[in-house]
Design an enzyme around this catalytic site. Structure first.
Site, PDB file in Angstrom:
ATOM      1  N   ASN A 144       1.003  29.922 -65.497  1.00 42.93           N
ATOM      2  CA  ASN A 144       1.459  28.753 -66.246  1.00 42.93           C
ATOM      3  C   ASN A 144       1.047  29.024 -67.684  1.00 42.93           C
ATOM      4  OD1 ASN A 144       2.041  26.391 -67.503  1.00 42.93           O
ATOM      5  ND2 ASN A 144       1.062  25.063 -65.972  1.00 42.93           N
ATOM      6  N   ASP A 147       6.017  40.967 -72.584  1.00 43.16           N
ATOM      7  CA  ASP A 147       5.801  42.424 -72.617  1.00 43.16           C
ATOM      8  C   ASP A 147       4.560  42.817 -71.809  1.00 43.16           C
ATOM      9  OD1 ASP A 147       8.042  42.889 -74.137  1.00 43.16           O
ATOM     10  OD2 ASP A 147       6.961  43.228 -76.017  1.00 43.16           O
ATOM     11  N   PRO A 160      -2.530  27.624 -72.909  1.00 45.69           N
ATOM     12  CA  PRO A 160      -3.085  26.646 -73.844  1.00 45.69           C
ATOM     13  C   PRO A 160      -2.915  25.193 -73.404  1.00 45.69           C
ATOM     14  CG  PRO A 160      -1.055  27.612 -74.708  1.00 45.69           C
ATOM     15  CD  PRO A 160      -1.443  28.418 -73.508  1.00 45.69           C
ATOM     16  N   ASN A 161      -3.959  24.446 -73.649  1.00 51.29           N
ATOM     17  CA  ASN A 161      -4.024  22.988 -73.440  1.00 51.29           C
ATOM     18  C   ASN A 161      -4.152  22.578 -71.974  1.00 51.29           C
ATOM     19  OD1 ASN A 161      -3.699  22.381 -76.287  1.00 51.29           O
ATOM     20  ND2 ASN A 161      -1.589  23.065 -76.035  1.00 51.29           N
ATOM     21  N   TYR A 184       1.783  14.984 -67.151  1.00 49.68           N
ATOM     22  CA  TYR A 184       1.095  16.038 -66.393  1.00 49.68           C
ATOM     23  C   TYR A 184       0.219  15.511 -65.253  1.00 49.68           C
ATOM     24  CZ  TYR A 184       2.712  18.889 -70.267  1.00 49.68           C
ATOM     25  OH  TYR A 184       3.513  19.522 -71.183  1.00 49.68           O
ATOM     26  N   ALA A 213       2.838  26.319 -73.505  1.00 48.67           N
ATOM     27  CA  ALA A 213       3.864  26.448 -74.553  1.00 48.67           C
ATOM     28  C   ALA A 213       4.175  27.901 -74.906  1.00 48.67           C
ATOM     29  CB  ALA A 213       3.429  25.674 -75.794  1.00 48.67           C
ATOM     30  N   HIS A 230       5.168  25.731 -63.817  1.00 50.21           N
ATOM     31  CA  HIS A 230       4.928  24.584 -64.709  1.00 50.21           C
ATOM     32  C   HIS A 230       4.722  23.339 -63.865  1.00 50.21           C
ATOM     33  CE1 HIS A 230       6.144  26.998 -68.069  1.00 50.21           C
ATOM     34  NE2 HIS A 230       7.177  27.392 -67.354  1.00 50.21           N
ATOM     35  N   LEU A 231       3.819  22.495 -64.298  1.00 53.06           N
ATOM     36  CA  LEU A 231       3.610  21.213 -63.618  1.00 53.06           C
ATOM     37  C   LEU A 231       4.833  20.307 -63.788  1.00 53.06           C
ATOM     38  CD1 LEU A 231       0.185  21.183 -65.156  1.00 53.06           C
ATOM     39  CD2 LEU A 231       0.355  20.544 -62.760  1.00 53.06           C
ATOM     40  N   SER A 232       5.314  20.243 -65.020  1.00 53.59           N
ATOM     41  CA  SER A 232       6.442  19.353 -65.315  1.00 53.59           C
ATOM     42  C   SER A 232       7.760  20.089 -65.103  1.00 53.59           C
ATOM     43  CB  SER A 232       6.343  18.864 -66.770  1.00 53.59           C
ATOM     44  OG  SER A 232       6.463  19.962 -67.670  1.00 53.59           O
ATOM     45  N   ARG A 265      -4.764  14.826 -70.766  1.00 51.24           N
ATOM     46  CA  ARG A 265      -3.638  15.112 -71.648  1.00 51.24           C
ATOM     47  C   ARG A 265      -2.345  14.504 -71.098  1.00 51.24           C
ATOM     48  NH1 ARG A 265      -0.587  20.905 -71.491  1.00 51.24           N
ATOM     49  NH2 ARG A 265       0.761  20.527 -73.280  1.00 51.24           N
ATOM     50  N   ARG A 290      13.196  18.193 -69.899  1.00 44.85           N
ATOM     51  CA  ARG A 290      12.482  17.798 -71.110  1.00 44.85           C
ATOM     52  C   ARG A 290      13.212  18.327 -72.358  1.00 44.85           C
ATOM     53  NH1 ARG A 290       6.352  19.151 -70.424  1.00 44.85           N
ATOM     54  NH2 ARG A 290       6.245  17.746 -72.242  1.00 44.85           N
ATOM     55  N   GLU A 305       6.353  32.396 -62.405  1.00 44.72           N
ATOM     56  CA  GLU A 305       6.177  31.451 -63.513  1.00 44.72           C
ATOM     57  C   GLU A 305       6.037  30.041 -62.941  1.00 44.72           C
ATOM     58  OE1 GLU A 305       9.242  31.514 -66.530  1.00 44.72           O
ATOM     59  OE2 GLU A 305       8.772  29.450 -67.113  1.00 44.72           O
ATOM     60  N   ARG A 341      11.979  23.553 -74.505  1.00 44.86           N
ATOM     61  CA  ARG A 341      11.265  23.961 -73.281  1.00 44.86           C
ATOM     62  C   ARG A 341      12.207  24.610 -72.263  1.00 44.86           C
ATOM     63  NH1 ARG A 341       6.199  21.434 -74.028  1.00 44.86           N
ATOM     64  NH2 ARG A 341       6.445  19.494 -75.174  1.00 44.86           N
ATOM     65  N   HIS A 381       7.547  29.504 -73.961  1.00 44.37           N
ATOM     66  CA  HIS A 381       8.770  29.318 -74.729  1.00 44.37           C
ATOM     67  C   HIS A 381       8.801  30.149 -76.012  1.00 44.37           C
ATOM     68  CE1 HIS A 381       8.735  26.036 -71.924  1.00 44.37           C
ATOM     69  NE2 HIS A 381       7.728  25.430 -72.548  1.00 44.37           N
TER      70      HIS A 381
HETATM   71  C1  DQA Z   1       3.786  23.214 -69.065  1.00 41.91           C
HETATM   72  C2  DQA Z   1       5.125  22.964 -69.756  1.00 41.91           C
HETATM   73  C3  DQA Z   1       5.130  23.502 -71.166  1.00 41.91           C
HETATM   74  O1  DQA Z   1       6.371  23.240 -71.801  1.00 41.91           O
HETATM   75  C4  DQA Z   1       4.035  22.843 -71.980  1.00 41.91           C
HETATM   76  O2  DQA Z   1       3.983  23.402 -73.276  1.00 41.91           O
HETATM   77  C5  DQA Z   1       2.706  22.918 -71.321  1.00 41.91           C
HETATM   78  C6  DQA Z   1       2.619  22.668 -69.885  1.00 41.91           C
HETATM   79  C7  DQA Z   1       3.728  22.561 -67.663  1.00 41.91           C
HETATM   80  O3  DQA Z   1       2.885  22.977 -66.869  1.00 41.91           O
HETATM   81  O4  DQA Z   1       4.488  21.637 -67.380  1.00 41.91           O
HETATM   82  O5  DQA Z   1       1.680  23.108 -71.955  1.00 41.91           O
HETATM   83  O6  DQA Z   1       3.629  24.612 -68.901  1.00 41.91           O
END
Ligand code: DQA
Length: 147
Positions: free
Chosen positions: A74, A87, A10-11, A23, A77, A100-102, A18, A107, A98, A111, A80
């Site tokens: 990725n 599953d 998502p997002n 990011y 959210a 993540h960009l950040s 964003r 943070r 797994e 997270r 978390h």
């Molecule tokens: C994220 C980190 C997550 O905590 C956050 O909810 C995201 C982006 C990242 O790529 O840094 O949507 O997955």
């Protein structure tokens, strides 16, 4: 041909617009292009997807069985919160990285927990868009070892 699935949650469709201070300015389309170039150079097949809904991501993980050899995820959210995604990854028994960009550990506390990490080979975070290449490399190396 070894094939991998890169799943974005998502997002992440809003990357570039964003919270650029968190990011960065690179769009998901630009990341996809870089991933395709990198996968091609490594001789890997690649499917690159994004969806905002948990169920759709679960369906994509299920559909990867027998089609792809591993998954980079990725989960945004959902990382978390989602026992269901954890599953799904366990159910298909495909190696997963797994991503993540950040740097999620630098943070907010919420997270710091990851359900995905419990079933992943490992976690890459904090390297921005370059993390996608690092994740592809890590998965490719793992898959070469398991040939
Ligand atoms: C994220 C980190 C997550 O905590 C956050 O909810 C995201 C982006 C990242 O790529 O840094 O949507 O997955």
């Amino acid at each position: 041909m070894t094939s991998i699935l890169i799943l974005n949650g998502p997002n992440l469709n809003l990357l570039g617009q964003r919270q650029p201070e968190v990011y960065g300015a690179t769009t998901l389309a630009e990341i996809e292009t870089a991933c395709r170039t990198h996968a091609k150079a490594l001789g890997l097949g690649l499917d690159f997807r994004q969806d905002n809904s948990e169920g759709a991501l679960i369906d994509m993980i299920h559909a990867a069985r027998g089609v792809h050899d591993g998954i980079v995820i990725n989960a945004g959210a959902y990382t978390h919160t989602s026992i269901a995604l954890m599953d799904a990854l366990s159910s298909v028994e495909l190696p997963a990285v797994e991503l993540h960009l950040s740097n999620v550990h630098a943070r907010e506390d919420f997270r710091h927990r990851s359900y995905i990490a419990k079933v992943a080979l490992g976690v890459i975070c904090g390297f921005g868009p370059n993390g996608y290449k690092l994740a592809i490399d890590a998965l490719a190396e793992h898959l070469r070892g398991s040939d």
